[in-house]
Motif scaffolding. Structure first.
Motif, mmCIF file in Angstrom:
data_model
loop_
_atom_site.group_PDB
_atom_site.id
_atom_site.type_symbol
_atom_site.label_atom_id
_atom_site.label_comp_id
_atom_site.label_asym_id
_atom_site.label_seq_id
_atom_site.Cartn_x
_atom_site.Cartn_y
_atom_site.Cartn_z
ATOM 1 N N ASN A 34 -14.857 50.241 58.791
ATOM 2 C CA ASN A 34 -13.561 50.759 58.356
ATOM 3 C C ASN A 34 -13.406 50.707 56.841
ATOM 4 O OD1 ASN A 34 -11.142 51.949 58.969
ATOM 5 N ND2 ASN A 34 -10.029 50.016 59.163
ATOM 6 N N LEU A 35 -13.758 49.609 56.227
ATOM 7 C CA LEU A 35 -13.589 49.463 54.784
ATOM 8 C C LEU A 35 -14.452 50.451 53.999
ATOM 9 C CD1 LEU A 35 -12.315 48.014 52.392
ATOM 10 C CD2 LEU A 35 -14.113 46.277 52.561
ATOM 11 N N PRO A 36 -15.758 50.583 54.295
ATOM 12 C CA PRO A 36 -16.535 51.604 53.561
ATOM 13 C C PRO A 36 -16.003 53.020 53.766
ATOM 14 C CG PRO A 36 -18.003 50.060 54.661
ATOM 15 C CD PRO A 36 -16.631 49.773 55.166
ATOM 16 N N ALA A 37 -15.540 53.334 54.973
ATOM 17 C CA ALA A 37 -14.981 54.665 55.217
ATOM 18 C C ALA A 37 -13.722 54.888 54.385
ATOM 19 C CB ALA A 37 -14.674 54.835 56.700
ATOM 20 N N ALA A 38 -12.892 53.857 54.252
ATOM 21 C CA ALA A 38 -11.667 53.977 53.462
ATOM 22 C C ALA A 38 -11.979 54.176 51.984
ATOM 23 C CB ALA A 38 -10.805 52.734 53.657
ATOM 24 N N VAL A 84 -5.162 66.482 57.091
ATOM 25 C CA VAL A 84 -4.663 66.379 58.466
ATOM 26 C C VAL A 84 -5.517 67.176 59.436
ATOM 27 C CG1 VAL A 84 -2.705 66.895 59.980
ATOM 28 C CG2 VAL A 84 -2.302 65.911 57.723
ATOM 29 N N ILE A 85 -5.872 68.392 59.074
ATOM 30 C CA ILE A 85 -6.590 69.273 60.009
ATOM 31 C C ILE A 85 -7.934 68.685 60.443
ATOM 32 C CG2 ILE A 85 -7.696 71.528 60.240
ATOM 33 C CD1 ILE A 85 -5.401 72.688 58.581
ATOM 34 N N PRO A 86 -8.769 68.111 59.548
ATOM 35 C CA PRO A 86 -10.030 67.508 60.021
ATOM 36 C C PRO A 86 -9.823 66.368 61.021
ATOM 37 C CG PRO A 86 -10.151 67.896 57.667
ATOM 38 C CD PRO A 86 -8.738 68.165 58.073
ATOM 39 N N PHE A 87 -8.757 65.583 60.840
ATOM 40 C CA PHE A 87 -8.463 64.529 61.815
ATOM 41 C C PHE A 87 -8.255 65.134 63.201
ATOM 42 C CE2 PHE A 87 -7.368 61.694 58.225
ATOM 43 C CZ PHE A 87 -7.934 60.515 58.673
ATOM 44 N N LEU A 88 -7.415 66.158 63.281
ATOM 45 C CA LEU A 88 -7.098 66.764 64.574
ATOM 46 C C LEU A 88 -8.335 67.387 65.214
ATOM 47 C CD1 LEU A 88 -3.671 68.423 63.663
ATOM 48 C CD2 LEU A 88 -4.072 66.235 64.804
ATOM 49 N N LEU A 89 -9.166 68.020 64.406
ATOM 50 C CA LEU A 89 -10.393 68.625 64.940
ATOM 51 C C LEU A 89 -11.337 67.564 65.502
ATOM 52 C CD1 LEU A 89 -11.137 71.372 62.244
ATOM 53 C CD2 LEU A 89 -10.143 71.679 64.530
ATOM 54 N N PHE A 90 -11.420 66.412 64.821
ATOM 55 C CA PHE A 90 -12.293 65.349 65.325
ATOM 56 C C PHE A 90 -11.800 64.821 66.668
ATOM 57 C CE2 PHE A 90 -12.881 60.784 65.914
ATOM 58 C CZ PHE A 90 -14.259 60.730 66.010
ATOM 59 N N PHE A 91 -10.493 64.555 66.782
ATOM 60 C CA PHE A 91 -9.972 63.990 68.033
ATOM 61 C C PHE A 91 -10.154 64.962 69.190
ATOM 62 C CE2 PHE A 91 -7.100 61.589 64.971
ATOM 63 C CZ PHE A 91 -7.863 60.446 65.039
ATOM 64 N N TRP A 129 -21.545 53.636 68.998
ATOM 65 C CA TRP A 129 -21.204 54.129 67.672
ATOM 66 C C TRP A 129 -20.121 55.218 67.701
ATOM 67 C CZ3 TRP A 129 -21.604 59.235 66.485
ATOM 68 C CH2 TRP A 129 -22.412 60.030 67.299
ATOM 69 N N SER A 130 -20.093 56.036 68.729
ATOM 70 C CA SER A 130 -19.066 57.083 68.770
ATOM 71 C C SER A 130 -17.687 56.481 69.006
ATOM 72 C CB SER A 130 -19.386 58.111 69.854
ATOM 73 O OG SER A 130 -19.289 57.551 71.145
ATOM 74 N N TYR A 131 -17.606 55.410 69.798
ATOM 75 C CA TYR A 131 -16.335 54.714 69.990
ATOM 76 C C TYR A 131 -15.898 54.043 68.691
ATOM 77 C CZ TYR A 131 -17.521 55.158 74.977
ATOM 78 O OH TYR A 131 -17.866 55.635 76.216
ATOM 79 N N ALA A 132 -16.879 53.497 67.964
ATOM 80 C CA ALA A 132 -16.561 52.884 66.671
ATOM 81 C C ALA A 132 -16.053 53.928 65.686
ATOM 82 C CB ALA A 132 -17.797 52.179 66.112
ATOM 83 N N LEU A 133 -16.647 55.113 65.721
ATOM 84 C CA LEU A 133 -16.174 56.187 64.845
ATOM 85 C C LEU A 133 -14.754 56.603 65.209
ATOM 86 C CD1 LEU A 133 -16.776 58.234 62.608
ATOM 87 C CD2 LEU A 133 -17.786 59.742 64.359
ATOM 88 N N PHE A 134 -14.469 56.689 66.517
ATOM 89 C CA PHE A 134 -13.101 56.991 66.948
ATOM 90 C C PHE A 134 -12.148 55.900 66.483
ATOM 91 C CE2 PHE A 134 -9.490 56.936 69.765
ATOM 92 C CZ PHE A 134 -9.211 58.277 70.014
ATOM 93 N N TYR A 135 -12.585 54.650 66.591
ATOM 94 C CA TYR A 135 -11.751 53.520 66.156
ATOM 95 C C TYR A 135 -11.389 53.660 64.684
ATOM 96 C CZ TYR A 135 -10.177 48.639 65.933
ATOM 97 O OH TYR A 135 -9.415 47.508 65.778
ATOM 98 N N VAL A 136 -12.364 53.990 63.849
ATOM 99 C CA VAL A 136 -12.127 54.114 62.411
ATOM 100 C C VAL A 136 -11.204 55.294 62.113
ATOM 101 C CG1 VAL A 136 -13.232 54.600 60.199
ATOM 102 C CG2 VAL A 136 -14.270 52.971 61.772
ATOM 103 N N MET A 137 -11.437 56.430 62.757
ATOM 104 C CA MET A 137 -10.596 57.601 62.524
ATOM 105 C C MET A 137 -9.151 57.339 62.963
ATOM 106 S SD MET A 137 -12.377 59.947 61.029
ATOM 107 C CE MET A 137 -11.596 61.524 61.340
ATOM 108 N N ALA A 138 -8.987 56.617 64.064
ATOM 109 C CA ALA A 138 -7.632 56.273 64.511
ATOM 110 C C ALA A 138 -6.952 55.338 63.520
ATOM 111 C CB ALA A 138 -7.695 55.633 65.900
ATOM 112 N N GLU A 139 -7.696 54.358 63.008
ATOM 113 C CA GLU A 139 -7.140 53.459 61.998
ATOM 114 C C GLU A 139 -6.749 54.227 60.736
ATOM 115 O OE1 GLU A 139 -7.045 49.741 61.350
ATOM 116 O OE2 GLU A 139 -6.574 49.878 63.475
ATOM 117 N N SER A 169 -3.407 54.880 58.016
ATOM 118 C CA SER A 169 -3.451 54.634 56.579
ATOM 119 C C SER A 169 -3.281 55.910 55.766
ATOM 120 C CB SER A 169 -4.780 53.962 56.202
ATOM 121 O OG SER A 169 -4.926 52.727 56.851
ATOM 122 N N VAL A 170 -3.957 56.983 56.192
ATOM 123 C CA VAL A 170 -3.979 58.211 55.393
ATOM 124 C C VAL A 170 -2.747 59.065 55.653
ATOM 125 C CG1 VAL A 170 -5.228 60.365 54.986
ATOM 126 C CG2 VAL A 170 -6.482 58.217 55.240
#
Length: 594
Positions: free
Chosen positions: A163-167, A191-198, A239-249, A253-254
């Motif tokens: 999470n920290l490196p991604a931020a 905003v749009i890239p977030f929605l596309l990822f989910f 890793w994909s669940y971890a990526l979802f976790y980071v994007m949700a966090e 923040s964003v």
């Protein structure tokens, strides 16, 4: 005739006595006398008003009423009786006055039309953002904690090493976007890239998780490494669940902390912020209630699916479908405000916005960090955000470890989190109503100190319950529950009260503090504080937990040390809030003098 006179006298007597409350200036109440028209009886002729005539004798009262009887009998009985009843013209007049007074009170309590035009869409935007964040927050926990060979112990590692490196990386990108694009386009680009990822996660990534996750490779590595590496390996394994976790966090923040509040600060004045920032979350926390119940409904739907059906795959489609719908509404409302609100001189200073902005001085990452460190104001803001992140993380991870023990089934876990979110929204609504009063009566500093006080009291109580668990066994037995469930409920209460005070007071205080700053400090300072400060606080708390787990062997054994560290962080938080309170008042005095 005598009997008729006596009857008339008695009627006048009761009418006069009933009109006492109207005649007496010290008792202005409305009672059954309001049925009659008593306008012909002035306060000076209210013969039964002993307050106005304390020395009146019984004989004088009889004489006065005898005269009034004679005057009454000179006219026709029907006319006089009619005069005693409220006239038909008086009734509509009084009703219209009552209605006018009622509606005028409602109208006076509402913001002016020009303020409503921007405040209502802002509240709707915040509603959509937190509706999504609640769904994403509950989903990320269920995905990561209940994943194969994973658990609550993985959270400190994922916050620190993912999470920290991604931020930090996002902060660099955001700074570049702000330097080269208009603010509205920055909003869309984030905003749009977030929605596309989910949407992609529910439709593409999760259905193929079995092929994407390297279980066999991780099993081979786990057989070589010590057992303490099981949590980091779980991140690689899923890793994909971890990526979802980071994007949700990062959505919190964003989108919530950075993009929304930056836009809100852009279109509102300081006076409007003081009045309405605490109320922005009223609609938003209704979203917590609705989204929590939606998550609970989806959980129940999963439980009723036929055997062999991918329950989580189905639920993710429903959950991410709601996220996409709410995200689309968010973009639509933002676009509406760009076209109709930001172009209205009654809502914003269009002339000031039309002026060419000063060319921004581009700063490297090193220069930006130095700029923030050299600013005591921004440094105090960062301390507040980091302290909150560390404190809530220290308590929350321990609570979630208890929560998984109590609800090992993902459906039960998700249903509990849905109820948790709904209760959080309801409590936050109450806290926001109280928060407005705190802001108005006690000011920024006191409002900023409520959240650390709440976390100190409830957090230390939760740790005490875990440290001295055997002492509370009789209490749990008397309540008809187990010590584990009692710890889960106390931890839930701690999280609910902490989060509600954050939404109602901490966030508005933090955003108000940016208003008197210059544009450079607002843009880059806010990006660093919100996008780096939030993950740094959480990862800082996670790092402390990692060190203690490796040092003492388990999270349960580290609980006493975590309680002491929590108390120390609260002290630092209090000092920063007091210092920033004085700086904020000085900055506001400068702004108001200009």
């Amino acid at each position: 005739m005598i009997r008729f006179t006596q009857i008339i006298f008695l009627a006048q007597f009761f009418i006069t006595v009933n009109s006492y409350s109207t005649c007496n200036p010290h008792k202005r109440t409305v009672d059954s006398a309001s049925k009659f028209q008593i306008s012909s009886i002035s306060p000076q002729r209210c013969y039964w008003n002993t307050h106005n005539y304390p020395a009146a004798s019984t004989a004088q009262l009889r004489q006065n009423n005898h005269g009034m009887n004679n005057n009454f009998l000179k006219n026709s009985p029907s006319k006089n009786v009619g005069s005693l009843n409220m006239s038909d013209s008086a009734k509509p007049a009084m009703n219209s006055q009552e209605k006018k007074g009622f509606f005028s009170k409602i109208t006076s309590s509402l913001p002016p039309a020009n303020e409503r035009k921007k405040l209502v869409p802002l509240a709707m935007m915040f509603f959509c953002i937190l509706f999504n964040y609640t769904i994403l927050r509950d989903t990320k926990d269920v995905l990561m904690i209940t994943a194969p060979k994973s658990g609550a112990e993985v959270i400190p590692f994922i916050k620190t090493y993912v999470n920290l490196p991604a931020a930090i990386g996002f902060t660099v990108i955001y700074s570049k976007l702000c330097d080269n694009m208009e603010q509205k386009n920055v909003f869309y680009s984030c905003v749009i890239p977030f929605l596309l990822f989910f949407a992609s996660f529910a439709l593409i990534i999760y259905p193929n998780a079995g092929a994407l996750h390297p279980h066999a490779f991780v099993d081979k590595v786990a057989a070589i490494l010590p057992l303490g590496f099981s949590a980091p390996l779980a991140i690689v394994r899923n890793w994909s669940y971890a990526l979802f976790y980071v994007m949700a966090e990062m959505w919190g923040s964003v989108v919530a902390s950075l993009l929304f509040w930056s836009f809100a600060n852009e279109v509102t004045t300081v006076d409007e912020a003081k009045k309405y920032y605490p109320l922005f979350g009223l609609g938003a926390n209704v979203a917590l209630i609705f989204s929590g119940q939606y998550v609970k409904w989806v959980s129940k739907m999963r439980a009723n699916l036929a055997p062999g059906v991918d329950a989580w795959g189905m639920s993710l489609k429903y959950l991410m479908g709601a996220v996409m719908a709410s995200g689309g509404a968010l973009i639509g409302i933002f676009s509406y405000m760009q076209r109709n609100v930001l172009t209205d001189p009654a809502c914003v200073d269009v002339a000031a916005r039309a002026k060419p902005k000063k060319k921004k001085v581009k700063m490297s990452m090193k220069d930006s960090f130095k700029f923030l460190v050299d600013s005591p104001y921004i440094r105090n803001l960062a301390t507040l955000v980091i302290s909150y992140g560390m404190c809530i993380n220290i308590v929350e991870v321990t609570w979630k470890s208890k929560l998984k023990l109590a609800f090992p089934n993902p459906n039960d876990y998700s249903a509990f989190m849905g109820n948790f979110s709904s209760v959080t929204g309801a409590v936050t609504l109450v806290m926001m109503l109280i928060g407005r009063t705190i802001f108005q009566k006690f000011g920024w500093r006191v409002a900023a100190l409520v959240t650390p006080t709440m976390i100190a009291v409830t957090g230390l109580a939760f740790f005490a319950l875990n440290i001295f668990a055997p002492t509370f066994v009789p209490v749990a037995t008397a309540l008809g529950t187990t010590p584990l469930m009692l710890a889960v409920l106390i931890g839930a209460a701690q999280n609910i009260l902490s989060k509600s005070s954050k939404y109602a007071l901490f966030d508005p205080c933090k955003e108000m503090a940016y208003i008197p700053l210059d544009q450079e400090s607002k843009t880059k300072g806010k990006a660093a504080v919100d996008v780096i400060g939030n993950p740094l606080g959480k990862s800082g708390g996670s790092f402390i937990q990692q060190v203690l787990i490796f040092g003492v062997g388990s999270l349960a054994a580290a609980t006493p040390y975590l309680a002491v560290i929590l108390a120390g962080l609260i002290v630092v938080w209090f000092k920063a809030a007091n210092s920033l309170g004085a700086q904020f008042n000085d900055a506001m005095a400068v702004v108001e003098s200009e």
